[in-house]
Design a protein around this motif. Sequence first.
Motif, short mmCIF file in Angstrom:
data_model
loop_
_atom_site.label_atom_id
_atom_site.label_comp_id
_atom_site.label_asym_id
_atom_site.label_seq_id
_atom_site.Cartn_x
_atom_site.Cartn_y
_atom_site.Cartn_z
N GLY A 84 0.85 -1.18 0.00
CA GLY A 84 0.00 0.00 0.00
C GLY A 84 0.89 1.23 0.00
O GLY A 84 2.08 1.15 0.33
N SER A 85 0.31 2.39 -0.37
CA SER A 85 1.17 3.57 -0.39
C SER A 85 1.51 4.01 1.03
O SER A 85 2.50 4.70 1.25
N ASP A 86 0.73 3.58 2.02
CA ASP A 86 1.10 3.89 3.41
C ASP A 86 2.50 3.33 3.73
O ASP A 86 3.31 4.00 4.39
N LEU A 89 5.06 5.40 1.79
CA LEU A 89 5.22 6.74 2.39
C LEU A 89 6.00 6.65 3.71
O LEU A 89 6.90 7.46 3.97
N TYR A 110 -3.68 14.65 4.65
CA TYR A 110 -3.78 13.25 5.07
C TYR A 110 -3.27 13.15 6.51
O TYR A 110 -2.13 13.51 6.81
N ASP A 180 2.09 12.91 -3.01
CA ASP A 180 1.28 11.73 -2.71
C ASP A 180 0.07 11.74 -3.65
O ASP A 180 -0.89 12.48 -3.44
N ALA A 182 -2.32 9.57 -4.38
CA ALA A 182 -3.27 8.48 -4.14
C ALA A 182 -4.53 8.62 -5.01
O ALA A 182 -5.12 7.63 -5.43
N TYR A 183 -4.93 9.89 -5.29
CA TYR A 183 -6.20 10.13 -5.99
C TYR A 183 -6.01 10.72 -7.38
O TYR A 183 -6.96 11.21 -7.98
N THR A 206 -1.01 4.55 -5.65
CA THR A 206 -1.57 3.34 -5.03
C THR A 206 -2.52 2.61 -5.97
O THR A 206 -3.10 3.22 -6.86
N SER A 208 -5.05 1.18 -4.52
CA SER A 208 -6.19 1.05 -3.61
C SER A 208 -7.45 1.76 -4.11
O SER A 208 -8.55 1.37 -3.74
N LYS A 209 -7.29 2.82 -4.89
CA LYS A 209 -8.45 3.64 -5.24
C LYS A 209 -8.87 3.40 -6.69
O LYS A 209 -9.85 2.72 -6.94
N ARG A 217 -3.31 -4.32 -0.96
CA ARG A 217 -2.21 -3.51 -0.41
C ARG A 217 -1.04 -3.39 -1.40
O ARG A 217 -0.01 -4.06 -1.25
#
Length: 354
Positions: A84-86, A89, A110, A180, A182-183, A206, A208-209, A217
Motif C-alpha cells: 500500500g502507499s502507506d 510513504l 492526510y 502523494d 493516491a487520488y 496506489t 487502492s483507489k 495492499r
Amino acid sequence: MKRWEDNVRRVTPYVPGEQPKLQKMIKLNTNENPYPPSPEVEKTLRQMETDQMRLYPDPAAGELVRAIAEYYGVKESQVFVGVGSDDVLAMAFLTFFNSDAPILFPDITYSFYDVWADTFRIPYRTIPLNDRFEICPQDYRMNNGGIIFPNPNAPTGAVLPLDAVEQIVSSSPDSVVIVDEAYVDFGAESAVGLTAKYDNLLVVQTFSKSRSMAGMRIGFAIGSEILIRYLQDVKYSFNSYTMNRTAIALGAAALRDDAWFRETVAKIEATRDRTQKELRRMGFSLHDSCANFVFASHGEMSAADIFSALRERNIFVRYFNRPRIDNYLRITIGTDEEMDQLFAALREILGLSA
Ligand code: PMP
C-alpha cells in the motif's frame, strides 16, 4: 507504571476509517472503489498455485516493478513498491526526512503525515491552506527538511496544477519533495513526468483507489534512480519481503487491463459530478473535487449531526473532528444506486422534499 515503560516508543496512532461488518450498509467512508478490479485480476488469481506459497516471494517484486515501469514509461530502477502507499510513504519518511529543519505539509491534509513524523521523531511544520482550501506554492519557500503533500489533496479533493507542483519542487532543490498521488487518476495531472527533471522528487501512487485493490495492499513510488536506491537500502534494512506473491501477480495483472481501469474511473467521475450537483441543490457547499470523494459542508445542519443521522441509517461517511474542517463531511463516491440512497437519506435528514 513499570520502569520498562520509560523506554517504550510511544505514539498516538493514525485512526483509519471504520470497517463495519454489517450485512446491509452503504460504505462511503474510506475512499474505496465501488467497482471490482479487472477480470484479468480474477483470472490470474484462479491460476495461482498454492504450492508456491512454500517459497518466499521475489524480494524485488520484479514482475510488478516491470509492469509499473512499462506502464508509466520509466526505468525499472526508478520504481519502488510497497504494501500500500502507506508503507511506501512510511519508508520514504524514514529514508528522506532526516534533517533538523522541519518538514512541511499542509495544515489540512492526510492525517497520517503527522503520525509518521511523530513516530520517526521528525520535526514538522504545517502550512495553512488558503481560505479556499488551496495549497499556495509560495508558502513552501523556506528552509525545510523535506516537503510532502497529496495531489489532489485529502480530504479536500482540491487539485494543484502541475506548474504549481513544479514551483514547490524547484524552490526546494536541497530537500526531497514527495507528491502523494493516491487520488491522481480521478482528474489531476501526475507529476511522474517531472521526475526526469528533478532528482529530489518522489511521486507516490496506489492501487487502492482507481484500481479497486485496497484489500491487496499495493503502492509504489517513482523517482530518480538515486532516490529509489536510497529507498531500497532502507527497505532491505527493515523487511526484505514486503510484497507477497499474490499481490505481485495481481498488481501486474491489473495493469494489463487499461480499458477496465479507464472505464471504472470514468464511471466514478460521472457519478462524482452528479453528486456535486445534487449536494449543492440540497444546500451543501463544496469546492470541485478531483478525487473519488467530495468534501461538503451544509449551511443549516452541522456535519457531526448529519454524520450521526446517516450512521443510524447504516450509511457511513467520514467526519474529522479537527480544526477548520469540523463542519465538513468527506463522502466517497459509490455507485449511482448507492449515491441515490444517500441523497434520499440526506433529504429526509434535512427535511427537504424530493
Ligand atoms: N495517501 C492518501 C492521501 C490517502 O488518503 C491514503 C488512503 N488512506 C493513502 C495515501 C494510503 O492508501 P494505501 O495505503 O491504501 O495505498
